[in-house]
Design a protein around this motif. Structure first.
Motif, PDB file in Angstrom:
ATOM      1  N   ILE A  46       2.209  25.942  47.022  1.00 29.50           N
ATOM      2  CA  ILE A  46       2.174  25.158  48.256  1.00 29.50           C
ATOM      3  C   ILE A  46       2.062  23.682  47.893  1.00 29.50           C
ATOM      4  N   GLU A  47       3.026  22.891  48.382  1.00 28.83           N
ATOM      5  CA  GLU A  47       3.037  21.459  48.084  1.00 28.83           C
ATOM      6  C   GLU A  47       3.245  20.664  49.368  1.00 28.83           C
ATOM      7  N   ARG A  48       2.600  19.514  49.425  1.00 29.60           N
ATOM      8  CA  ARG A  48       2.743  18.669  50.597  1.00 29.60           C
ATOM      9  C   ARG A  48       4.164  18.112  50.660  1.00 29.60           C
ATOM     10  N   PRO A  49       4.851  18.269  51.793  1.00 33.16           N
ATOM     11  CA  PRO A  49       6.232  17.786  51.900  1.00 33.16           C
ATOM     12  C   PRO A  49       6.326  16.288  51.595  1.00 33.16           C
ATOM     13  N   GLY A  50       7.348  15.929  50.839  1.00 34.81           N
ATOM     14  CA  GLY A  50       7.584  14.537  50.524  1.00 34.81           C
ATOM     15  C   GLY A  50       6.740  13.992  49.390  1.00 34.81           C
ATOM     16  N   MET A  51       5.736  14.740  48.944  1.00 31.92           N
ATOM     17  CA  MET A  51       4.848  14.271  47.882  1.00 31.92           C
ATOM     18  C   MET A  51       4.834  15.246  46.711  1.00 31.92           C
ATOM     19  N   GLY A  88       7.218  23.723  50.734  1.00 33.89           N
ATOM     20  CA  GLY A  88       6.700  22.470  51.260  1.00 33.89           C
ATOM     21  C   GLY A  88       5.919  22.727  52.535  1.00 33.89           C
ATOM     22  N   LEU A  89       4.602  22.566  52.486  1.00 29.26           N
ATOM     23  CA  LEU A  89       3.748  22.909  53.629  1.00 29.26           C
ATOM     24  C   LEU A  89       2.551  21.974  53.666  1.00 29.26           C
ATOM     25  N   ASP A  90       2.336  21.332  54.809  1.00 35.04           N
ATOM     26  CA  ASP A  90       1.221  20.412  54.984  1.00 35.04           C
ATOM     27  C   ASP A  90       0.071  21.146  55.649  1.00 35.04           C
ATOM     28  N   ILE A  91      -0.922  21.555  54.851  1.00 34.62           N
ATOM     29  CA  ILE A  91      -2.022  22.343  55.405  1.00 34.62           C
ATOM     30  C   ILE A  91      -3.040  21.474  56.132  1.00 34.62           C
ATOM     31  N   SER A  92      -2.851  20.153  56.127  1.00 32.14           N
ATOM     32  CA  SER A  92      -3.741  19.297  56.913  1.00 32.14           C
ATOM     33  C   SER A  92      -3.364  19.327  58.395  1.00 32.14           C
ATOM     34  N   ARG A  93      -2.179  19.838  58.706  1.00 32.20           N
ATOM     35  CA  ARG A  93      -1.720  19.959  60.103  1.00 32.20           C
ATOM     36  C   ARG A  93      -2.015  21.357  60.622  1.00 32.20           C
ATOM     37  N   PRO A  94      -2.419  21.483  61.886  1.00 28.72           N
ATOM     38  CA  PRO A  94      -2.710  22.820  62.444  1.00 28.72           C
ATOM     39  C   PRO A  94      -1.547  23.787  62.297  1.00 28.72           C
ATOM     40  N   GLU A  95      -0.320  23.299  62.504  1.00 32.54           N
ATOM     41  CA  GLU A  95       0.835  24.189  62.388  1.00 32.54           C
ATOM     42  C   GLU A  95       0.993  24.681  60.949  1.00 32.54           C
ATOM     43  N   GLY A  96       0.720  23.787  59.983  1.00 38.25           N
ATOM     44  CA  GLY A  96       0.795  24.176  58.588  1.00 38.25           C
ATOM     45  C   GLY A  96      -0.255  25.203  58.222  1.00 38.25           C
ATOM     46  N   ARG A  97      -1.452  25.052  58.779  1.00 37.34           N
ATOM     47  CA  ARG A  97      -2.504  26.026  58.480  1.00 37.34           C
ATOM     48  C   ARG A  97      -2.165  27.394  59.036  1.00 37.34           C
ATOM     49  N   GLU A  98      -1.529  27.434  60.199  1.00 39.57           N
ATOM     50  CA  GLU A  98      -1.142  28.723  60.769  1.00 39.57           C
ATOM     51  C   GLU A  98      -0.139  29.433  59.873  1.00 39.57           C
ATOM     52  N   VAL A  99       0.784  28.649  59.304  1.00 41.46           N
ATOM     53  CA  VAL A  99       1.737  29.245  58.368  1.00 41.46           C
ATOM     54  C   VAL A  99       1.006  29.745  57.124  1.00 41.46           C
ATOM     55  N   LEU A 100       0.039  28.965  56.640  1.00 44.41           N
ATOM     56  CA  LEU A 100      -0.725  29.390  55.473  1.00 44.41           C
ATOM     57  C   LEU A 100      -1.454  30.695  55.750  1.00 44.41           C
ATOM     58  N   PHE A 101      -2.038  30.823  56.931  1.00 47.06           N
ATOM     59  CA  PHE A 101      -2.721  32.073  57.273  1.00 47.06           C
ATOM     60  C   PHE A 101      -1.752  33.248  57.218  1.00 47.06           C
ATOM     61  N   ARG A 382      11.869  32.344  36.385  1.00 43.42           N
ATOM     62  CA  ARG A 382      12.230  31.219  37.248  1.00 43.42           C
ATOM     63  C   ARG A 382      11.893  29.898  36.552  1.00 43.42           C
ATOM     64  N   PRO A 383      12.782  28.921  36.618  1.00 44.29           N
ATOM     65  CA  PRO A 383      12.428  27.592  36.127  1.00 44.29           C
ATOM     66  C   PRO A 383      11.447  26.930  37.087  1.00 44.29           C
ATOM     67  N   PRO A 384      10.730  25.918  36.644  1.00 44.08           N
ATOM     68  CA  PRO A 384       9.845  25.199  37.564  1.00 44.08           C
ATOM     69  C   PRO A 384      10.648  24.707  38.774  1.00 44.08           C
ATOM     70  N   PRO A 385      10.159  24.978  39.981  1.00 47.42           N
ATOM     71  CA  PRO A 385      10.960  24.669  41.172  1.00 47.42           C
ATOM     72  C   PRO A 385      10.937  23.191  41.529  1.00 47.42           C
ATOM     73  N   ILE A 386      11.995  22.736  42.192  1.00 49.99           N
ATOM     74  CA  ILE A 386      11.941  21.415  42.791  1.00 49.99           C
ATOM     75  C   ILE A 386      11.130  21.512  44.082  1.00 49.99           C
ATOM     76  N   LEU A 387      10.666  20.393  44.565  1.00 49.62           N
ATOM     77  CA  LEU A 387       9.758  20.367  45.716  1.00 49.62           C
ATOM     78  C   LEU A 387      10.398  21.027  46.939  1.00 49.62           C
TER      79      LEU A 387
END
Length: 415
Positions: A46-51, A88-101, A382-387
């Motif tokens: 899980i990585e923050r989108p854009g970062m 790419g998932l931002d778990i600081s956002r409520p929508e991102g946390r729901e996906v994480l769950f 698998r090779p290391p993935p791009i973001l």
């Protein structure tokens, strides 16, 4: 255990069917999850989108594309992120946390290395989710652990090496304290965390209950002081720096020859006698000052001075070949390029190639998993993935989110 179909039909390994949701970055966490991935686990990074993982930008050097230009992927990042899929998932956002769950519903392991308290702010601390996911093994990696006066501090490998004592016994006696040349506190914390995860999975399969793993760089660093730590606990004197010398046996260090340097590793009195015989100085082994290891350690300066003078009389090759032939450990100090050219390292397959990287047509090199398992060997699938490379594959193809749902998540910045 999660459904094995979720691993995308990859080559089975010892951990095939185990899914790890990996919210870690930098080194300790990624080393842990790469180890699990090498052994067959499905790692969803899980990585923050854009970062993304900070280490993607820790270069040069960077991976080259087909035209020979630098890509966005550093060698540092490549070293610890094979056998993973990036979402790419931002778990600081409520929508991102729901996906994480939703991801955690299919997961066996969750690993994170945020600062103490950060996950609680998002409602993702172990105590906040354990009832919803009772079989989940949850691992947190921090600098100083979840308890104690230093718990709130940010922790880094360099600090752990300094505070944990290894720098006080590394370096020349009259030089400054020296860190190890790789981030060994991070690496060992990752390794210990992987072992603890496997133990927790074993317990989970027997009891039906997951558990929490609190891993800390400082704790790990203190644990692998090993004999130096015990030297203090038993002897009451804090060890100091001895350069390349061993604190408890001698001669056991680097010596100059007539054309370079070698390591002479005399581990017992029999080996010392063999060394003296090969060197044509059996009189030294018969001298009470040097006859056994206790005497040699007590007379370290004289022992080392005698051996140093002898070692300069022959070449590196003469010492290495001659001493190995009589059973006395002796070897060269290799540079990194010499390591990968070494016939033993090559025979053991310690450099591998991974094809199909998204940014280059050529297979990329990787340093192999070191242990050889007879029935379930490590694999490099698998090779290391791009973001964010696998965001749609995992969230759409496996979690079943529709195209409209994915579009809304992208619009909100959650993915």
């Amino acid at each position: 255990m999660s459904d094995t179909s979720l691993s995308g039909g990859l080559t089975p390994g010892a951990l095939a069917g185990i899914r790890v949701v990996d919210c870690s970055r930098i080194l300790a966490g990624p080393i842990c999850t790469q180890t699990l991935g090498d052994l067959g686990a499905d790692i969803v990074k899980i990585e923050r989108p854009g970062m993304g993982d900070d280490t993607r930008k820790w270069g040069p050097p960077f991976l080259k594309d087909a035209d020979g230009n630098d890509t966005s992927e550093s060698a540092y990042y490549l070293s610890t992120n094979r056998n993973k899929r990036s979402v790419g998932l931002d778990i600081s956002r409520p929508e991102g946390r729901e996906v994480l769950f939703r991801l955690l519903e299919t997961a066996d392991v969750f690993i994170e290395n945020f600062k103490v308290g950060d996950m609680a702010r998002y409602g993702l601390a172990y105590d906040q989710i354990r009832e919803r996911f009772p079989r989940l093994v949850y691992a947190s990696i921090t600098g100083f652990g979840q308890t104690g006066p230093y718990a709130p501090r940010a922790g880094y490998d360099f600090l752990a090496q300094g505070m944990g004592g290894v720098m006080s016994v590394t370096g020349e006696a009259d030089g400054e304290p020296m860190k190890v040349g790789v981030a060994i506190a991070d690496v060992m914390t990752g390794m210990h965390t992987a072992i603890a995860i496997l133990a927790a999975l074993r317990h989970r399969d027997a009891s039906g209950r997951g558990q929490y793993i609190d891993a800390a760089l400082l704790d790990t660093q203190v644990s692998w002081l090993i004999n130096q730590g015990m030297n203090y606990l038993v002897g009451g004197t804090a060890p100091g720096r001895l350069g390349n010398a061993h604190p408890n046996i001698t001669p056991y260090q680097v010596f100059a020859t007539s054309d370079g340097h070698v390591i002479l590793g005399v581990g017992n009195d029999q080996q010392f006698a063999k060394f003296c015989r090969f060197a044509g100085r059996e009189d030294i082994a018969a001298d009470p000052r040097f006859a056994d290891n206790v005497a040699r350690v007590r007379n370290r300066a004289e022992t080392v001075a005698l051996v140093a003078g002898i070692m300069k009389t022959r070449t590196m090759a003469e010492w290495v070949e001659g001493l190995e032939a009589v059973g006395v450990p002796c070897g060269p100090v290799n540079t990194i390029d010499q390591v990968f050219a070494d016939p033993q390292v090559r025979a053991r397959g310690m450099q591998q190639q991974i094809p199909d990287h998204a940014l280059t047509a050529e297979p990329i090199p990787t340093i192999a998993y070191p242990l050889k398992l007879s029935d379930t060997p490590a694999s490099y699938r698998r090779p290391p993935p791009i973001l964010g490379q696998h965001t749609d594959e995992v969230l759409g193809g496996e979690l079943g989110l529709s195209a409209d749902e994915l579009a809304k998540l992208r619009e909100s910045g959650a993915i």
